[in-house]
Structure formats: C-alpha cells, structure tokens
Write an enzyme that holds these catalytic residues in place. Structure first.
Site, PDB file in Angstrom:
ATOM      1  CD  GLU A 202      -2.996  -1.329   2.323  1.00 38.13           C
ATOM      2  OE1 GLU A 202      -2.723  -0.609   3.133  1.00 38.13           O
ATOM      3  OE2 GLU A 202      -3.855  -2.261   2.251  1.00 38.13           O
ATOM      4  CD  GLU A 319      -4.348  -6.833   2.866  1.00 34.22           C
ATOM      5  OE1 GLU A 319      -3.132  -6.888   2.757  1.00 34.22           O
ATOM      6  OE2 GLU A 319      -4.894  -5.696   3.529  1.00 34.22           O
TER       7      GLU A 319
END
Length: 434
Positions: A202, A319
């Site tokens: 991220e 994810e």
C-alpha cells in the site's frame, strides 16, 4: 424481495438462456440468465483462491476491539491439525504473507546488525508499531508448515528499507535491498520454494502512511528482478515478481505498468470497498447491488491499462477484506459476508483477474478460519466450493429481471458434457479435525 445470489457452474459451447421465478413471502420476480458459451472472456489461475497471513501482533486493536490474538506470522500456532488440514483441503492454496507491518520487518540473516525483536505498540510510530524482526528459526518453522500443507507462498518484502519520509509524507530514496537479498539467499540455500516475491504494501498512489512515486517504484521493481535472477540462476522454478500491493490509482498504475513491461510478472491491488469495519450498516452495504457493482470500475480500469500496455503482467487482487481495520465481528466472519465475497470472486474473474487473495486466512474479524480455534467460518466453505467447482474459463453472463440477482459463469472445473449444466454444491464439507 430479499437479496438473491446465484452462481452458475456451467460448461457450454453455445448460447444458453434460463428463465426462472424467484420468490420470497408475497413478492416474486421473473428473470432470465443469458450465457454466451462461444468463447471465454477471461481465464483465471487454476489456484485462483488465495488467502493472506499478516504480521499484526495481539496488541493490534481497532475501535477498542483486539481481534487478532495469536494470528500473526510471528506467533501463529503451526502445530494445530485443524489449521493444517484447512490449508491442505485446497491442494494447493496460495498464501500471501504480508500486510501493513511488512514494510517495518527486518530479516535476521547474517547481514543484520540490529536486535531481532518483535513489534512493540507505539502510537508515535508510523502504523502504530515499532520495527519488528523475523528470526530465521521462525522462517524455518513457517516453511515446514507450508511444505506439509502444500501451500504456494507469496512473500511481501519490506519496500521502505533505505528510504526516508519527507515532510509531505512521501518516501524518498531508492529501495535498499541488502537485507532482502540476504533473506532470499537464505531461502534458496534452504531449498524453500517461494511462488512469488512481492515488493511493498500500500505504497502506491496516495499510499497508506506513506507513498512511493511510480517512477521510483519501477526502478525498485527492476532491482528486485535483478537480484531474483542472480539468486535463482541455478534454480529451475523461478518465483514471480509481484508488485505493488496497494490501492488502484489510474495515473499511478498507468505510469508504473508502462515502466515495468520487462520486469513485472504480476500487478496486485487491494480492495476494501465496504468502508471501515466499525460501520453499523455493513449488512445493508453487503446486500446493496449498487455498492457491490461500485468496485467494477477498479477491475475494469486495471484490466484496460494492462490490455493497452505491452506488459505481459497479470492482474491479481493481493488483499481484500471488504471492510478495513479488521472487519466487523458477526458480519465479516458470518454467512452474510459470502454475498460480498462470492460476488467479488465472480467480478474479479470477469475482468481476467488471475488470483484473488482474501484477507485473511486467520486473523481479525474477516478470517476464513476463526482466530481462537481455527474452526472454519462460512466463507471458508465459499472459498472451497469455488476452488473445487469453478474452472479456469470465464463466460459472458448477464441477468435481466432484477438487480437483486447477480450471476457469473465459468466452465466447470471437472469436464462435463457440453450439453448439460452442472449446478453443484458441497453436500459434505471435508473433515478438518485431528
């Protein structure tokens, strides 16, 4: 009329339509499913189903609730037969090791000069925890478990090593891969099989906590490819190069993919489209077709970038937990969540996504397995049902009649007569106990 979910498990060579009536109480609606079986619109990996294991320690809490317990990679009990059998049932299950704290993990190989200590809660630190360390004996234990379970491992590397955080929140400098390279070499020397090395978590686009520019990330990806080629030069089965493991951003992903056409095997993105786990309206969101459909722009956007680029990289969901900050007890680990999860699997496949990693295998309130005793939650069986029945070829499917019914079609995993529809279910779930 209540929310209805319908998945077709079909193998066809021509056009097929099915009319039926769905009813509940005093309401009813007629609908037609139309399937174009002439040619697939997408093709998923045979091991499409994937789940994650995270680094969070027991002190990870959200909104006053601490739902991770001993589910983190450093303290997960690897000796429970129920856990082992749950993974073995997929034969194989892709497992992605990573998450927020992966970019604060050092590896206790010979080059490491720092103390090898666990994460410590510290609210003044980025992500709320200090740096943590992976001891090599723990890495040995994890690999022993993965080998017995027949898992395919994707390991998320620390991509913030060597960088500094600028006043504007961006991460500055090139990735220092010294410790990662030593860790990879240890892994190869031990003959541990890694399906893929993923760089960072991220950090793309606007990032979470901090961010790395697309240009710098492309250079770091080339560096990862270079060290993998060097370390695995005498290994027949080379791992995949996987990045960036973050939230989709059109401009960032476009630039990044254009600059990694020769160094990238898989481009990963994350999905938490239901908002925070603390939301008391999650059930309504899960059963709202407009909310479910809203994330289709992410799938189609990334699909179009890849299609219009010279890259050979495939798209994965690296994810996806639906509701961020550990999900919501009795919602994201309950039967109702399968309406979100199965729809996600179908939609991802429709846009040629090759693999879909559920957050999490165990941990938080969205685990496929219960954190305290490894008992399967309802979505474990949703995942296993998909894995056993849904074949690789995805067929174009549409439904008319109501937006409350969402339909997806794959050729059956086991070959069947092309003139018959296979509507199947797991009547007897596998015994997972000791």
């Amino acid at each position: 009329m209540g929310f209805c979910f319908w998945v077709c498990f079909i193998c066809l060579l021509n056009f097929y339509s099915l009319s039926f009536v769905s009813s509940q109480a005093d309401a009813s609606a007629e609908g037609t499913v139309f399937i174009d079986g002439k040619a697939p619109i997408g093709r998923i990996d045979d091991d499409f189903i994937c789940a994650t294991l995270d680094w969070w320690p027991p002190e990870k809490c959200d909104y006053g609730t601490c739902s991770w317990g001993l589910a983190g990679l450093l303290n997960l009990d690897l000796n429970k037969n129920l856990f082992l059998n749950a993974v073995k049932a997929f034969s194989p299950l892709k497992i992605r090791l990573g998450g927020t704290l992966q970019d604060k993990v050092i590896y206790d190989t010979d080059d490491n000069q720092l103390p090898c200590t666990s994460f410590v809660k510290n609210t003044s630190e980025m992500f709320g925890f200090t740096q943590g360390c992976l001891p090599m004996n723990r890495w040995d234990d994890l690999n022993s478990f993965f080998q017995k379970a027949g898992a395919r491992v994707i390991f998320g590397l620390n991509a913030l090593a060597g960088r500094t955080i600028a006043p504007d929140g961006s991460a500055v400098g090139a990735w220092n891969y010294t410790n990662a390279e030593s860790f990879m070499q240890y892994t190869v020397d031990k003959n541990y099989t890694i399906h893929g090395w993923e760089l960072g978590n991220e950090l793309c686009g606007s990032g979470v906590g901090t961010r790395v520019s697309a240009d710098q990330y492309a250079a770091d990806t080339a560096a990862l490819q270079s060290i993998v080629q060097k370390i695995y030069q005498n290994v027949d089965l080379k791992p995949l190069i996987i990045t960036p493991g973050g939230f989709y951003d059109l401009d960032w992903f476009t630039e990044y993919i254009d600059k990694t056409t020769k160094s990238l095997d898989v481009v990963t993105h994350h999905i938490y489209n239901l908002g925070p786990g603390v939301d008391d309206h999650l059930v309504e969101k899960i059963l709202d077709p407009s909310i479910l459909e809203g994330v289709s722009g992410t799938f189609s956007g990334l699909h179009n970038i890849i299609k219009n680029s010279t890259t050979s990289a495939a798209a994965w969901v690296g994810e996806a937990g639906g509701a961020y900050n550990s999900g919501h007890n009795l919602v994201t680990n309950a039967f109702v969540f399968s309406f979100w999860y199965l729809d996600q699997l179908g939609m991802a496949s429709k846009y040629d996504t090759k693999t879909y990693c559920r957050q999490s295998l165990v941990g938080g309130n969205y685990g496929l397995l219960n954190t305290t005793n490894f008992e399967p939650n309802p979505d474990y069986y949703s995942a296993l049902l998909w894995h056993r029945l849904m074949g690789r070829n995805v067929l174009s499917t549409s439904f008319t009649g109501t937006d409350k019914i969402r339909s997806y079609t794959h050729c059956a995993k086991q070959s069947v007569s092309s003139s018959h529809m296979q509507l199947s279910s797991i009547v007897n779930p596998p015994f997972l106990g000791p």
